[in-house]
Design a protein around this motif. Structure first.
Motif, PDB file in Angstrom:
ATOM      1  N   LEU A 119       1.371  -1.091  -0.033  1.00  0.00           N
ATOM      2  CA  LEU A 119      -0.018   0.341  -0.297  1.00  0.00           C
ATOM      3  C   LEU A 119       0.853   1.043  -0.005  1.00  0.00           C
ATOM      4  O   LEU A 119       2.052   1.249   0.802  1.00  0.00           O
ATOM      5  CB  LEU A 119      -0.955   0.122   0.856  1.00  0.00           C
ATOM      6  CG  LEU A 119      -1.581   1.309   1.796  1.00  0.00           C
ATOM      7  CD1 LEU A 119      -2.721   1.082   0.409  1.00  0.00           C
ATOM      8  CD2 LEU A 119      -2.465   0.946   2.371  1.00  0.00           C
TER       9      LEU A 119
ATOM     10  N   THR B 164      -2.942   2.493  -3.675  1.00  0.00           N
ATOM     11  CA  THR B 164      -2.115   4.388  -3.145  1.00  0.00           C
ATOM     12  C   THR B 164      -3.542   5.455  -2.430  1.00  0.00           C
ATOM     13  O   THR B 164      -4.530   5.368  -3.288  1.00  0.00           O
ATOM     14  CB  THR B 164      -1.441   4.668  -4.765  1.00  0.00           C
ATOM     15  OG1 THR B 164      -2.728   4.787  -5.430  1.00  0.00           O
ATOM     16  CG2 THR B 164      -1.093   3.808  -5.200  1.00  0.00           C
TER      17      THR B 164
ATOM     18  N   LEU C 221      -4.409   6.763   4.394  1.00  0.00           N
ATOM     19  CA  LEU C 221      -3.646   5.444   4.830  1.00  0.00           C
ATOM     20  C   LEU C 221      -4.307   4.931   6.200  1.00  0.00           C
ATOM     21  O   LEU C 221      -4.525   3.955   5.690  1.00  0.00           O
ATOM     22  CB  LEU C 221      -2.335   6.410   4.834  1.00  0.00           C
ATOM     23  CG  LEU C 221      -1.498   5.429   5.031  1.00  0.00           C
ATOM     24  CD1 LEU C 221      -1.109   4.077   4.526  1.00  0.00           C
ATOM     25  CD2 LEU C 221       0.284   6.151   4.954  1.00  0.00           C
TER      26      LEU C 221
ATOM     27  N   ALA D 111      -5.153   0.661   5.801  1.00  0.00           N
ATOM     28  CA  ALA D 111      -4.549  -0.077   5.923  1.00  0.00           C
ATOM     29  C   ALA D 111      -5.124  -1.196   6.753  1.00  0.00           C
ATOM     30  O   ALA D 111      -4.874  -1.940   6.164  1.00  0.00           O
ATOM     31  CB  ALA D 111      -3.278   0.634   6.190  1.00  0.00           C
TER      32      ALA D 111
ATOM     33  N   PRO E  43      -1.862  -4.636   4.350  1.00  0.00           N
ATOM     34  CA  PRO E  43      -0.262  -5.212   3.296  1.00  0.00           C
ATOM     35  C   PRO E  43       0.682  -5.535   4.218  1.00  0.00           C
ATOM     36  O   PRO E  43       0.500  -5.391   5.242  1.00  0.00           O
ATOM     37  CB  PRO E  43      -0.402  -3.522   2.665  1.00  0.00           C
ATOM     38  CG  PRO E  43      -0.833  -2.886   3.603  1.00  0.00           C
ATOM     39  CD  PRO E  43      -2.104  -3.308   4.715  1.00  0.00           C
TER      40      PRO E  43
ATOM     41  N   ILE F  56       3.888  -1.500   3.658  1.00  0.00           N
ATOM     42  CA  ILE F  56       3.122   0.219   3.791  1.00  0.00           C
ATOM     43  C   ILE F  56       4.060   0.784   2.991  1.00  0.00           C
ATOM     44  O   ILE F  56       5.658   1.442   4.071  1.00  0.00           O
ATOM     45  CB  ILE F  56       2.316   0.630   4.736  1.00  0.00           C
ATOM     46  CG1 ILE F  56       1.591   0.608   5.066  1.00  0.00           C
ATOM     47  CG2 ILE F  56       2.440   2.123   4.892  1.00  0.00           C
ATOM     48  CD1 ILE F  56       0.665   0.112   6.768  1.00  0.00           C
TER      49      ILE F  56
ATOM     50  N   LEU G  37       5.357   5.135   2.944  1.00  0.00           N
ATOM     51  CA  LEU G  37       4.839   6.335   3.056  1.00  0.00           C
ATOM     52  C   LEU G  37       5.817   7.598   3.368  1.00  0.00           C
ATOM     53  O   LEU G  37       7.484   7.395   3.665  1.00  0.00           O
ATOM     54  CB  LEU G  37       3.857   6.223   4.394  1.00  0.00           C
ATOM     55  CG  LEU G  37       4.501   5.607   6.048  1.00  0.00           C
ATOM     56  CD1 LEU G  37       3.675   6.673   6.772  1.00  0.00           C
ATOM     57  CD2 LEU G  37       4.955   4.715   6.204  1.00  0.00           C
TER      58      LEU G  37
ATOM     59  N   LEU H  53      -0.291   2.951  13.125  1.00  0.00           N
ATOM     60  CA  LEU H  53      -0.360   2.074  12.048  1.00  0.00           C
ATOM     61  C   LEU H  53       0.552   1.163  12.382  1.00  0.00           C
ATOM     62  O   LEU H  53      -0.462  -0.280  13.006  1.00  0.00           O
ATOM     63  CB  LEU H  53       0.313   2.633  10.910  1.00  0.00           C
ATOM     64  CG  LEU H  53      -0.211   2.898   9.676  1.00  0.00           C
ATOM     65  CD1 LEU H  53       0.567   3.033   8.518  1.00  0.00           C
ATOM     66  CD2 LEU H  53      -1.845   2.272   9.462  1.00  0.00           C
TER      67      LEU H  53
ATOM     68  N   SER I  50       2.188  -5.019   9.911  1.00  0.00           N
ATOM     69  CA  SER I  50       2.316  -4.792   8.160  1.00  0.00           C
ATOM     70  C   SER I  50       3.552  -4.097   8.206  1.00  0.00           C
ATOM     71  O   SER I  50       3.936  -3.187   9.582  1.00  0.00           O
ATOM     72  CB  SER I  50       1.461  -3.650   7.871  1.00  0.00           C
ATOM     73  OG  SER I  50       0.544  -4.162   7.493  1.00  0.00           O
TER      74      SER I  50
ATOM     75  N   LEU J 157       6.683  -0.529   7.248  1.00  0.00           N
ATOM     76  CA  LEU J 157       6.380   0.182   7.720  1.00  0.00           C
ATOM     77  C   LEU J 157       7.622   0.879   6.448  1.00  0.00           C
ATOM     78  O   LEU J 157       8.949   1.287   7.266  1.00  0.00           O
ATOM     79  CB  LEU J 157       6.426   1.390   8.187  1.00  0.00           C
ATOM     80  CG  LEU J 157       5.272   0.995   9.179  1.00  0.00           C
ATOM     81  CD1 LEU J 157       5.044   1.897  10.482  1.00  0.00           C
ATOM     82  CD2 LEU J 157       3.506   0.776   7.973  1.00  0.00           C
TER      83      LEU J 157
END
Length: 215
Positions: free
Chosen positions: A7, A32, A39, A43, A48, A51, A53, A69, A76, A78
């Motif tokens: 993502l 996206t 976001l 998420a 995902p 991620i 970002l 998150l 996920s 990051l």
């Protein structure tokens, strides 16, 4: 090996299109988004593997989005992809839960490597920033250090500060955060006291300097 599901979040559609082309041979882009609040919502729906970002994003900056998150989708990984090349931002990103940190100008050469590293359970730091930053972020010293004022604010105060700096009115902020107008006014007053600032213009200038919003 199964391709990781990614993502991506950036407030520039052209950047998102370019990133998609960079990763689609190695990963499945499942979505996206162009702001931090979207976001966090996507998420939770998509769950995902990775991620990707930015730090400077509308409505909710990447650092505060990452803090949410890591609690909401802890599995996920990051990876920050940002223009901020200073050690301060990199340190804050890893403290917020990042597994990787890249500078946008190095994306073409490093993004694939970073995705592979975090999928192996490793951390990835761009060579453009010293590895000492990563070590300090992952293993902070026992001696307490003074926080920058913006990190001393509560997450809600940072949200309010960012939205004020983006030009949102009190009623709009209250609606976005699902709180009362009086609550927004209370937070604004506390922020001004904490930062020793005395006008909306000063708050905006400060938020830009701290990377909460971009011009």
């Amino acid at each position: 090996m199964t391709r990781p599901r990614i993502l991506m979040a950036d407030d520039h559609s052209l950047v998102l299109a370019g990133l998609r082309k960079l990763v689609e041979a190695e990963a499945e882009v499942v979505g996206t988004v162009e702001d931090g609040r979207a976001l966090v919502e996507e998420a939770q729906k998509l769950r995902p593997d990775v991620i990707l970002l930015d730090i400077s994003m509308p409505l909710l900056n990447g650092l505060d989005a990452a803090r949410q998150l890591t609690k909401l989708v802890p599995d996920s990984k990051l990876i920050f992809l940002t223009m901020h090349a200073t050690p301060t931002y990199a340190t804050e990103a890893f403290k917020a839960g990042a597994a990787g940190y890249l500078i946008k100008r190095s994306a073409a050469s490093e993004l694939k490597q970073a995705i592979q590293a975090v999928m192996r359970g490793q951390h990835y730091m761009t060579p453009l920033i010293t590895k000492d930053v990563l070590a300090a972020a992952l293993h902070p010293p026992d001696v307490p250090v003074l926080q920058r004022p913006v990190t001393a604010l509560t997450p809600r105060q940072r949200e309010v500060l960012q939205l004020i700096a983006e030009g949102k009115g009190t009623k709009d902020i209250a609606t976005l955060l699902n709180v009362s107008v009086k609550t927004v006014e209370f937070h604004k007053s506390r922020i001004m006291d904490e930062l020793d600032l005395h006008s909306t213009a000063e708050l905006t200038k400060y938020a830009v300097a701290e990377g909460l919003v971009s011009l």
